[in-house]
Write a protein that holds these residues in place. Structure first.
Motif, PDB file in Angstrom:
ATOM      1  N   PHE A 294      32.318  22.710 -10.450  1.00 46.45           N
ATOM      2  CA  PHE A 294      31.556  23.200  -9.307  1.00 46.45           C
ATOM      3  C   PHE A 294      31.001  24.568  -9.678  1.00 46.45           C
ATOM      4  N   ALA A 295      29.698  24.698  -9.633  1.00 50.54           N
ATOM      5  CA  ALA A 295      29.043  25.977  -9.903  1.00 50.54           C
ATOM      6  C   ALA A 295      28.633  26.574  -8.566  1.00 50.54           C
ATOM      7  N   ILE A 296      29.257  27.694  -8.212  1.00 47.91           N
ATOM      8  CA  ILE A 296      29.087  28.298  -6.897  1.00 47.91           C
ATOM      9  C   ILE A 296      28.199  29.533  -7.020  1.00 47.91           C
ATOM     10  N   PRO A 297      27.255  29.730  -6.102  1.00 47.68           N
ATOM     11  CA  PRO A 297      26.403  30.922  -6.172  1.00 47.68           C
ATOM     12  C   PRO A 297      27.235  32.188  -6.004  1.00 47.68           C
ATOM     13  N   GLY A 298      26.699  33.314  -6.483  1.00 44.63           N
ATOM     14  CA  GLY A 298      27.484  34.529  -6.591  1.00 44.63           C
ATOM     15  C   GLY A 298      27.576  35.377  -5.347  1.00 44.63           C
ATOM     16  N   LYS A 299      26.681  35.230  -4.371  1.00 43.50           N
ATOM     17  CA  LYS A 299      26.760  36.056  -3.172  1.00 43.50           C
ATOM     18  C   LYS A 299      27.933  35.581  -2.322  1.00 43.50           C
ATOM     19  N   PRO A 300      28.864  36.460  -1.951  1.00 41.49           N
ATOM     20  CA  PRO A 300      30.161  36.011  -1.438  1.00 41.49           C
ATOM     21  C   PRO A 300      30.119  35.226  -0.135  1.00 41.49           C
ATOM     22  N   VAL A 301      29.320  35.649   0.847  1.00 37.58           N
ATOM     23  CA  VAL A 301      29.288  34.924   2.115  1.00 37.58           C
ATOM     24  C   VAL A 301      28.652  33.550   1.930  1.00 37.58           C
ATOM     25  N   GLY A 302      27.584  33.503   1.144  1.00 40.47           N
ATOM     26  CA  GLY A 302      26.975  32.214   0.829  1.00 40.47           C
ATOM     27  C   GLY A 302      27.904  31.343   0.006  1.00 40.47           C
ATOM     28  N   ALA A 303      28.653  31.973  -0.900  1.00 42.13           N
ATOM     29  CA  ALA A 303      29.608  31.217  -1.716  1.00 42.13           C
ATOM     30  C   ALA A 303      30.662  30.569  -0.839  1.00 42.13           C
ATOM     31  N   HIS A 304      31.170  31.298   0.132  1.00 46.45           N
ATOM     32  CA  HIS A 304      32.168  30.739   1.041  1.00 46.45           C
ATOM     33  C   HIS A 304      31.573  29.602   1.865  1.00 46.45           C
ATOM     34  N   ALA A 305      30.370  29.800   2.380  1.00 44.67           N
ATOM     35  CA  ALA A 305      29.749  28.789   3.231  1.00 44.67           C
ATOM     36  C   ALA A 305      29.537  27.483   2.481  1.00 44.67           C
ATOM     37  N   VAL A 306      28.946  27.546   1.315  1.00 41.77           N
ATOM     38  CA  VAL A 306      28.610  26.310   0.611  1.00 41.77           C
ATOM     39  C   VAL A 306      29.853  25.649   0.013  1.00 41.77           C
ATOM     40  N   THR A 307      30.833  26.453  -0.405  1.00 45.34           N
ATOM     41  CA  THR A 307      32.067  25.864  -0.913  1.00 45.34           C
ATOM     42  C   THR A 307      32.813  25.164   0.210  1.00 45.34           C
ATOM     43  N   SER A 308      32.873  25.803   1.374  1.00 41.47           N
ATOM     44  CA  SER A 308      33.573  25.227   2.518  1.00 41.47           C
ATOM     45  C   SER A 308      32.924  23.945   3.005  1.00 41.47           C
ATOM     46  N   LEU A 309      31.607  23.882   2.943  1.00 43.61           N
ATOM     47  CA  LEU A 309      30.903  22.725   3.482  1.00 43.61           C
ATOM     48  C   LEU A 309      30.695  21.621   2.456  1.00 43.61           C
ATOM     49  N   VAL A 310      30.403  21.982   1.226  1.00 47.76           N
ATOM     50  CA  VAL A 310      30.028  20.968   0.233  1.00 47.76           C
ATOM     51  C   VAL A 310      31.155  20.631  -0.729  1.00 47.76           C
ATOM     52  N   ALA A 311      31.883  21.626  -1.218  1.00 49.72           N
ATOM     53  CA  ALA A 311      32.941  21.354  -2.194  1.00 49.72           C
ATOM     54  C   ALA A 311      34.248  20.917  -1.550  1.00 49.72           C
ATOM     55  N   ARG A 312      34.490  21.325  -0.316  1.00 51.65           N
ATOM     56  CA  ARG A 312      35.767  21.041   0.351  1.00 51.65           C
ATOM     57  C   ARG A 312      36.175  19.571   0.322  1.00 51.65           C
ATOM     58  N   PRO A 313      35.269  18.605   0.553  1.00 47.78           N
ATOM     59  CA  PRO A 313      35.714  17.205   0.571  1.00 47.78           C
ATOM     60  C   PRO A 313      36.349  16.737  -0.734  1.00 47.78           C
ATOM     61  N   PHE A 314      36.021  17.365  -1.860  1.00 46.42           N
ATOM     62  CA  PHE A 314      36.644  16.957  -3.118  1.00 46.42           C
ATOM     63  C   PHE A 314      38.139  17.250  -3.094  1.00 46.42           C
ATOM     64  N   PHE A 315      38.517  18.319  -2.441  1.00 46.90           N
ATOM     65  CA  PHE A 315      39.913  18.741  -2.422  1.00 46.90           C
ATOM     66  C   PHE A 315      40.683  18.199  -1.228  1.00 46.90           C
ATOM     67  N   THR A 316      39.999  17.958  -0.124  1.00 52.74           N
ATOM     68  CA  THR A 316      40.686  17.539   1.101  1.00 52.74           C
ATOM     69  C   THR A 316      40.451  16.085   1.467  1.00 52.74           C
ATOM     70  N   GLY A 317      39.391  15.486   0.941  1.00 54.96           N
ATOM     71  CA  GLY A 317      39.071  14.105   1.295  1.00 54.96           C
ATOM     72  C   GLY A 317      38.332  13.962   2.606  1.00 54.96           C
ATOM     73  N   SER A 318      37.921  15.072   3.207  1.00 47.03           N
ATOM     74  CA  SER A 318      37.256  15.001   4.507  1.00 47.03           C
ATOM     75  C   SER A 318      36.111  15.998   4.572  1.00 47.03           C
ATOM     76  N   ALA A 319      34.980  15.521   5.125  1.00 46.84           N
ATOM     77  CA  ALA A 319      33.844  16.403   5.367  1.00 46.84           C
ATOM     78  C   ALA A 319      33.667  16.680   6.852  1.00 46.84           C
ATOM     79  N   SER A 320      34.596  16.203   7.682  1.00 50.22           N
ATOM     80  CA  SER A 320      34.461  16.358   9.123  1.00 50.22           C
ATOM     81  C   SER A 320      34.615  17.819   9.525  1.00 50.22           C
TER      82      SER A 320
END
Length: 409
Positions: A294-320
């Motif tokens: 996973f290549a995450i952009p460097g700006k921290p607030v944007g990094a948190h937003a996109v990781t939480s929304l897009v990368a999270r399902p890989f680790f949790t199994g849920s996008a809800s």
């Protein structure tokens, strides 16, 4: 622009499409992990390696939910009260037609009984019981009404939580087989970070997210904006870890080498999603390394937003995303259509104040949301959650707020 691996960088996809693709990616990669058996006190955040079917009916016996008398509700009063009392620890006695037995809350019913008459509604005179007419099932927790034997209760790959220990324990299951945790290596790119001129704000946050999602995260340091060093470091980490998470270098500037490196090492599944802030995320499969990146952009607030929304399902199994309703405190306009915007807000008594608006404690924009500046504004992390919208929001409009606690677990 097309990269060396044939990936079209102009082919933006919706963030929810990206999350769905990442969830599909998890289904393909989860089975590659080993398994281990853990006790119920250790299941939180773990993914089941195999499905679980109910080994027996729960409850195994029908139980009384009130203190009183158990009997067959199709019998007529008066009923003969047998000389016995049934408590939760007892085996249920047998009673004949026309008989009743005293029973305590939680005690198993005799096989022929199907109702319980509350003690305060009962009258016993010389061993004969009379009382309120009952329907079968009254004050009875019926056998198999909670779980039926053979019922599929948990699917393979499902992520367990602490509350799941209750049902598993009730089934008599004390240990379950789960997948090992993903082992994640974190790498920060950027000469300014590598040389210590800028603080790496992303890696500690990303490590915390990965761990809160139930996996292991290791910080592997930094690398400057030099293509050979970026590629070499990702290559080495991909041989060591199940997942490599990089920060920075995901745009299309002259020194943004991460995407090019991923294309040389494997297949970039997608690069950039229609989300602001956080657009330039990339996800890759590195098959030769048996790893995902996973290549995450460097700006921290944007990094948190996109990781939480897009990368999270890989680790949790849920996008809800669970939300809470609130009224927007100010008008917020959107300048560029075609994107989803994650607008940070603070919550106070049902009102959502956009943090970053000129009337909030953090002034970034007047009325038009500015994701570029906000993405770097560390005070924006003091928000309680965010509103996802593809259009402007009016003052007093009801909005759905995604609390940060939802995406950080």
């Amino acid at each position: 622009m097309t990269g060396a691996g044939g990936h079209d960088h102009d082919d933006l996809i919706g963030w929810d499409d990206g999350a769905e693709r990442v969830q599909d990616l998890r289904e393909r990669w989860l089975s590659r992990l080993g398994t281990e058996t853990v006790g119920l006190g250790e299941i939180a955040g773990r993914a089941l390696a195999e499905p679980i079917d109910a080994p027996t009916d729960v409850p195994a016996w029908s139980h009384a939910t009130m203190d009183g008398f158990a009997f067959d509700a199709t019998d007529d009063y008066p009923l003969s009260v047998v000389d016995a009392d049934v408590f939760p620890e007892d085996d249920p006695p047998r009673i004949e037609s026309g008989e009743a037995v005293r029973i305590a809350t939680g005690a198993p019913l005799p096989p022929s009984a199907n109702a319980v008459l509350k003690r305060e509604e009962a009258s016993v005179d010389e061993g004969q019981l009379t009382g309120t007419d009952l329907d079968p099932g009254t004050y009875v927790y019926e056998r198999g009404s909670n779980v039926a034997e053979g019922e599929r209760l948990f699917a393979a790959g499902e992520r367990l939580g602490p509350k799941d220990a209750i049902l598993l324990g009730d089934l008599g299951i004390e240990r379950v087989t789960v997948r090992e945790r993903f082992d994640v290596g974190l790498l920060a790119t950027g000469t300014e970070i590598h040389e210590g001129r800028h603080t790496d704000l992303d890696s500690p946050m990303l490590a915390g997210l990965v761990r809160s999602w139930g996996h292991d995260a290791t910080y592997e340091g930094t690398v400057p904006d030099e293509y050979d060093r970026v590629e070499s470091r990702i290559d080495a980490l991909a041989h060591e870890y199940d997942v490599v998470v990089t920060t920075g270098g995901t745009s299309v500037g002259d020194k943004d080498y991460v995407i090019r490196a991923l294309e040389s090492l494997g297949e970039v599944l997608f690069h950039r999603v229609r989300l602001r802030p956080g657009k330039p995320i990339a996800v890759a499969e590195l098959e030769a390394h048996d790893a995902v990146a996973f290549a995450i952009p460097g700006k921290p607030v944007g990094a948190h937003a996109v990781t939480s929304l897009v990368a999270r399902p890989f680790f949790t199994g849920s996008a809800s995303l669970s939300t809470v309703s609130a009224e927007m405190a100010r008008d917020v306009a959107i300048t560029t259509p075609g994107f989803a915007y994650a607008i940070p807000v603070t919550l106070d008594d049902g009102t959502a104040m956009p943090l970053g608006h000129a009337d909030s404690p953090l002034t970034v924009y007047e009325t038009a949301f500015d994701p570029s500046v906000l993405s770097s504004s560390t005070r924006a992390t003091r928000a309680d959650g965010f509103v996802l919208t593809e259009s402007g929001v009016d003052r007093d409009e009801t909005v759905e707020v995604v609390p940060y606690s939802v995406v950080e677990r």
